[in-house]
Design a protein around this motif. Structure first.
Motif, short mmCIF file in Angstrom:
data_model
loop_
_atom_site.label_atom_id
_atom_site.label_comp_id
_atom_site.label_asym_id
_atom_site.label_seq_id
_atom_site.Cartn_x
_atom_site.Cartn_y
_atom_site.Cartn_z
N ARG A 57 11.12 -25.58 10.54
CA ARG A 57 10.16 -24.78 9.78
C ARG A 57 9.05 -24.29 10.70
O ARG A 57 8.52 -25.06 11.51
N ARG A 58 8.69 -23.03 10.58
CA ARG A 58 7.55 -22.50 11.32
C ARG A 58 6.31 -22.67 10.44
O ARG A 58 5.92 -21.77 9.69
N VAL A 59 5.76 -23.84 10.54
CA VAL A 59 4.59 -24.21 9.75
C VAL A 59 3.44 -24.45 10.72
O VAL A 59 3.58 -25.21 11.68
N PHE A 60 2.32 -23.81 10.45
CA PHE A 60 1.19 -23.86 11.38
C PHE A 60 0.03 -24.64 10.78
O PHE A 60 -0.18 -24.68 9.57
N ALA A 61 -0.73 -25.26 11.68
CA ALA A 61 -1.85 -26.12 11.28
C ALA A 61 -3.11 -25.29 11.07
O ALA A 61 -3.38 -24.33 11.79
N VAL A 62 -3.89 -25.72 10.10
CA VAL A 62 -5.22 -25.20 9.83
C VAL A 62 -6.18 -26.38 9.86
O VAL A 62 -5.83 -27.48 9.41
N GLY A 63 -7.37 -26.17 10.39
CA GLY A 63 -8.42 -27.19 10.35
C GLY A 63 -9.61 -26.67 9.58
O GLY A 63 -10.09 -25.56 9.85
N SER A 64 -10.08 -27.44 8.62
CA SER A 64 -11.19 -27.02 7.76
C SER A 64 -12.05 -28.22 7.39
O SER A 64 -11.62 -29.37 7.50
N SER A 65 -13.24 -27.93 6.89
CA SER A 65 -14.17 -29.01 6.56
C SER A 65 -14.00 -29.54 5.15
O SER A 65 -14.31 -30.69 4.88
N ASP A 66 -13.56 -28.67 4.20
CA ASP A 66 -13.60 -29.02 2.78
C ASP A 66 -15.02 -29.40 2.37
O ASP A 66 -15.24 -30.34 1.60
N SER A 67 -15.98 -28.66 2.88
CA SER A 67 -17.39 -29.03 2.68
C SER A 67 -17.82 -28.79 1.24
O SER A 67 -17.79 -27.67 0.75
N HIS A 68 -18.23 -29.88 0.58
CA HIS A 68 -18.82 -29.80 -0.75
C HIS A 68 -20.33 -30.00 -0.72
O HIS A 68 -21.03 -29.51 -1.60
N ALA A 69 -20.81 -30.73 0.27
CA ALA A 69 -22.24 -31.03 0.37
C ALA A 69 -22.63 -31.05 1.83
O ALA A 69 -22.05 -31.81 2.62
N LEU A 70 -23.60 -30.22 2.19
CA LEU A 70 -24.03 -30.15 3.59
C LEU A 70 -24.52 -31.50 4.11
O LEU A 70 -24.41 -31.80 5.30
N SER A 71 -25.05 -32.32 3.22
CA SER A 71 -25.56 -33.61 3.66
C SER A 71 -24.45 -34.54 4.13
O SER A 71 -24.69 -35.46 4.91
N ARG A 72 -23.22 -34.31 3.64
CA ARG A 72 -22.12 -35.21 3.98
C ARG A 72 -21.05 -34.55 4.82
O ARG A 72 -20.34 -35.23 5.56
N SER A 73 -20.89 -33.25 4.69
CA SER A 73 -19.73 -32.59 5.29
C SER A 73 -20.15 -31.27 5.92
O SER A 73 -20.27 -30.26 5.22
N PRO A 74 -20.38 -31.26 7.23
CA PRO A 74 -20.77 -30.00 7.88
C PRO A 74 -19.61 -29.02 7.94
O PRO A 74 -18.46 -29.40 8.17
N MET A 75 -19.92 -27.76 7.72
CA MET A 75 -18.89 -26.73 7.84
C MET A 75 -18.49 -26.56 9.30
O MET A 75 -19.28 -26.76 10.20
N GLY A 76 -17.24 -26.18 9.49
CA GLY A 76 -16.76 -25.93 10.83
C GLY A 76 -16.31 -27.16 11.59
O GLY A 76 -15.93 -27.06 12.75
N TYR A 77 -16.33 -28.33 10.96
CA TYR A 77 -15.66 -29.49 11.56
C TYR A 77 -14.50 -29.88 10.67
O TYR A 77 -14.71 -30.43 9.58
N PRO A 78 -13.30 -29.58 11.15
CA PRO A 78 -13.01 -28.74 12.30
C PRO A 78 -12.96 -27.27 11.89
O PRO A 78 -13.13 -26.94 10.72
N ARG A 79 -12.65 -26.40 12.86
CA ARG A 79 -12.54 -24.96 12.61
C ARG A 79 -11.23 -24.43 13.17
O ARG A 79 -10.66 -25.01 14.10
N THR A 80 -10.76 -23.35 12.58
CA THR A 80 -9.53 -22.71 13.02
C THR A 80 -9.90 -21.45 13.78
O THR A 80 -10.52 -20.54 13.21
N CYS A 81 -9.53 -21.40 15.05
CA CYS A 81 -9.96 -20.31 15.94
C CYS A 81 -8.78 -19.37 16.17
O CYS A 81 -7.75 -19.77 16.74
N LEU A 82 -8.93 -18.13 15.72
CA LEU A 82 -7.84 -17.16 15.65
C LEU A 82 -7.97 -16.11 16.75
O LEU A 82 -9.07 -15.61 17.02
N ARG A 83 -6.82 -15.75 17.34
CA ARG A 83 -6.79 -14.64 18.29
C ARG A 83 -6.76 -13.35 17.49
O ARG A 83 -5.74 -12.99 16.89
N LEU A 84 -7.88 -12.64 17.47
CA LEU A 84 -8.04 -11.46 16.64
C LEU A 84 -8.29 -10.19 17.44
O LEU A 84 -8.45 -9.11 16.86
#
Length: 861
Positions: free
Chosen positions: A694-721
């Protein structure tokens, strides 16, 4: 979700009265006749907001009379019904398809104060679920039984057949089996002249001779926007039995919830759903069954205004404390929190006015003490409440820190600015007071979109930490704050990571639009851009949208691109899915959220609730405009997709083939987690899919619901655009890069790989049984890098230590740059790489472990 089902199982044993819970009993008397519910006027009073003192009115409200919520999350519309007196108003939705989780009209959609014939200070109202067991009224008619013209109460009725509430039917059907479908229900909303409360009555009738009984579940959605509190307990009310619950809006109208004559028993708080339990209802055979379901007391702003209204409604006496919050120089302090407590715990809270003056009411018999708090200051000393003169509250000496952030070309930079004490956590009031706390142990954290911010700090040594994501070096220095003065801190941040033609995104960000997040959308965008994200993707539960309005309002188009999305959230227990791109359609229910079940409607009230299978839903999603892709979010867990389908990565088999789909190509492998923590879990699942072809690719995301507990961009998906400019991006271009695996995952470390010109997501041809792969690992100096895993055909074939001497002497942030030989199987295969460190990402993201991972390069001979 498993906890939800478990608690309901326990509750199913609660005694609802004289009959067993969730029981039905046939009556030997046979069918009988009952009159239909009375219906009132279709429109009601022509001017329902033109109330005078001593009046109450009910009628349709016009669109121009409905103020916007400060959060912009209102769902009320012109043509809905309003009950109003000279004090308060409540808006009841008309019959028809409804937004949010209860899909039928006839429920409250907003509350406000009334001032000179206008609705003012609307509360950030979410949703109240009015239930008999698991069932509610499928509203077919909303009418005005009494418009108040006679000087009496205003009454609005919502009527229709009883049906299971669709979204949680799969969870509750077996636990709350009492079936009221043979009953017709009516919800009456009653507002008396001069009252500050609305009474809610639920009546059930059936012409068939059956009896039903169940406990009463009172449900509330979107509670992070208006968190619940209780007298003596404060904002830690979950799990407690209380007389009433308050839902306060710091700047608007809140509501208190009572069930007259019955205490509110501890229910469940999970994922933004909050509930309480009361003694059950018994729907007698062949009789009207009317219960005083609830009383909603309306008042505000904040806890003080709401608590005053509650005590007035209950006939309890209050005493008022007045005074001024002052700084060390004796000047009034605007916007400070004034907090009241007694030996029993939490009493109330309010804020000081522009001149520092405050007024707060406490129960007449309370032995209260008051203290003040301002962000950046320690709480003041507590003082016993006095009622015969002003009670001033003095804050400790403090000053201000002005930080101005620039880049190397002297351009203003969005950034994350943190102030901290040199040692130890910043003192704050207890969680019982419910104050916003997006800062962890910091004094304060801000995200100035223009790089210029002035923050309060106590006198003495203060640590100033400035960052801009993982591509920049840090500023971390101590300054001395003098009472009443401002210390200037100029900062220049150096960009040290080469990410040319690459832009990084977080595809899983929640705000207060989701039922389980309280984060403001504007602040979320400031924080995302301050942490260096170019693609902050709004991913709300069951409500598509983007950050386009927020990015434009903040003037951040040069820094961020808005991409529409949704987190499709199935309560059928088969998981959550990201859908990208998907824009909101305001003409559709829930802005056009994909449907994962069908259910009864106003037009087809007898239609069954039918769950769609995951493959059916995925196919329907891909047929949407823009051909969205599906991301399998956090796939492991009792209610998530891989677990639900029974996927075994070792054998490639599934236990539920009817639920499995062979077309999905994206998996959120890293959800606020790092490489090594997931090796035995979702990483193994991902590698198993790749091994199976299967050609299945990984994504990394924060699932941030609250800045106090979950910073955005940890982790982040960096795309060649192909560009560094967010303004040049398109939704389809981002979609294609994501679907093609042209991405790496960064949790602080950036890993790139090449086989000739081929990069992650590409195919490469080897000239023999091995291929040379160039691997480059980059990280700023504050990010720890220790090792590199080489993964060939799903197996870690080598772990290479990364030592300080491996760094490029001219570009020391290039920690490793080497060509490695990897074996290529005769049938072909794949290779990917993961770098990681040991020390967490302090002082930016404490507790997060640095890592970086490539997507696979597919090798052929």
């Amino acid at each position: 979700m498993r906890r939800f089902a478990f608690v309901l199982l326990l509750l199913a044993g609660c005694d609802p009265g004289d009959s067993p819970p969730d029981a039905s009993r046939e009556d030997a008397g046979g069918p009988c006749e009952l009159p239909a519910f009375e219906r009132g006027a279709r429109d009601g009073h022509p001017d329902p907001l033109g109330v005078a003192a001593g009046e109450a009115r009910a009628g349709r409200v016009r669109a121009e009379q409905l103020p916007a919520f400060p959060s912009r999350l209102e769902v009320w519309e012109g043509g809905d019904f309003v009950l109003a007196n000279e004090h308060v108003a409540i808006v009841i939705e008309d019959a028809g398809a409804s937004d949010l989780y209860d899909p039928w009209g006839g429920r409250p959609v907003g509350i406000a104060r009334v001032e000179r014939g206008a609705l003012v200070e609307p509360g950030d109202f979410g949703e109240i679920l009015i239930l008999a067991g698991r069932m509610t009224v499928l509203t077919t008619h909303v009418t005005v039984l009494a418009d108040g013209s006679d000087g009496g109460a205003a009454i609005v009725r919502a009527e229709g057949p009883m049906r299971p509430l669709p979204f949680f039917e799969s969870v509750t059907a077996g636990l709350l089996p009492a079936d009221f479908s043979a009953f017709t229900g009516a919800i009456d909303y009653v507002l008396e002249p001069g009252a500050r409360h609305v009474d809610v009555f639920l009546e059930l009738r059936s012409p068939t001779a059956t009896e039903r009984s169940t406990f009463t579940l009172h449900g509330f959605m979107h509670t992070p926007r208006m968190p619940p509190f209780a007298s003596g307990i404060g904002f830690e009310a979950a799990g407690a039995d209380v007389a009433w619950l308050g839902f306060a809006d710091p700047a608007g109208t809140g509501f208190a919830y009572l069930s007259p004559g019955r205490p509110l028993g501890a229910g469940l708080e999970v994922s933004g759903f909050f509930s309480v339990i009361t003694r059950g209802i018994v729907a007698q055979a062949c009789a009207p069954n009317r219960t005083h379901h609830a009383r909603l007391v309306l008042g505000g702003p904040d806890v003080d205004g709401l608590s005053r209204a509650v005590r007035e409604t209950l006939g309890e006496a209050s005493r008022e404390v007045t005074g001024t919050v002052r700084d060390a120089a004796g000047e009034g302090v605007a916007g400070a929190w004034v907090l009241a407590r007694d030996e029993g715990g939490f009493v109330s809270r309010t804020r000081s006015g522009a001149d520092g003056a405050y007024r707060v009411a406490v129960p007449a018999d309370a032995r209260a003490e008051l203290f003040a708090f301002r962000e950046g200051d320690a709480p003041s000393a507590a003082r016993a409440a006095t009622f015969d003169g002003p009670l001033d509250l003095a804050l400790a000496p403090g000053g201000w820190v002005r930080v101005r952030v620039r880049g190397e070309a002297d351009e203003a930079l969005p950034a994350r600015v943190q102030l901290a004490l040199p040692a130890g956590a910043a003192p704050r009031p207890s969680a019982a007071f419910g104050l916003p706390d997006p800062h962890g142990d910091r004094l304060t954290v801000a995200y100035p979109e223009r790089g210029d911010v002035t923050l309060r700090a106590p006198a003495g040594a203060v640590r100033v930490i400035v960052s801009r994501g993982y591509e920049y070096e840090l500023f971390d220095e101590l300054v001395t704050v003098v009472d009443g003065a401002t210390v200037e801190v100029p900062v220049v941040l150096e960009r040290v990571i080469d990410t040319a033609a690459v832009q990084c995104g977080d595809f899983h960000i929640h705000t207060h639009r989701s039922n389980d997040s309280g984060d403001d959308a504007l602040e979320k965008v400031r924080a995302a851009v301050g942490d260096g994200l170019e693609l902050p993707v709004r991913s709300e539960h069951e409500y598509p949208g983007s950050f386009a309005r927020e990015i434009a309002e903040l003037g951040l188009e040069d820094w961020a691109f808005p991409l529409g999305s949704i987190e499709l959230t199935s309560f059928q227990l088969w998981g959550h899915m990201g859908v990208v791109p998907l824009e909101a359609d305001p003409s559709e229910v829930n802005a056009g959220a994909p449907r994962w079940q069908t259910y009864p409607t106003l037009e087809e009230p007898d239609a069954p609730i039918v769950a769609r299978t995951p493959p059916e839903v995925f196919r329907a999603v891909r047929e949407r405009s823009g051909a969205p892709v599906v991301i399998i979010n956090h796939p492991r867990g009792s209610t998530n997709y891989f677990t639900y389908a029974g996927y075994d990565p070792m054998t490639g088999t599934v236990a539920r083939p009817e639920a499995w789909e062979e077309e999905f190509g994206l998996v959120e492998v890293f959800n606020d987690r790092d490489w090594r923590s997931q090796l035995g879990g979702i990483v193994a699942d991902w590698l198993g899919l790749l091994r199976a072809g299967r050609r299945v690719f990984a994504v990394g995301s924060s699932d941030s619901h609250a800045l106090s507990r979950s910073p955005m961009g940890y982790p982040r998906t960096c795309l060649r655009l192909g560009t560094d400019a967010p303004r040049e991006l398109t939704a389809l271009g981002v979609r294609d890069a994501l679907a093609g695996g042209r991405a790496t995952i960064s949790g602080g470390i950036y890993v790139d790989a090449w086989v000739g010109e081929a990069q992650p997501g590409d195919d490469a041809r080897a000239l023999g049984p091995s291929a040379g792969v160039r691997v480059r690992v980059q990280a700023a100096s504050w990010v720890d890098v220790d090792a590199l895993d080489v993964v060939v055909d799903g197996v870690i074939v080598d772990t290479i230590a990364i030592r300080p001497e491996d760094a490029d002497p001219l570009v020391p942030t290039v920690r490793f740059d080497r060509t490695l030989d990897v074996d290529v199987a005769a049938a072909g295969g794949f290779v990917l790489f993961a770098a990681y460190g040991e020390r967490p990402l302090v002082p930016v993201h404490p507790g997060r472990i640095p890592f970086g991972v490539t997507n696979p390069i597919f090798l052929h001979r």
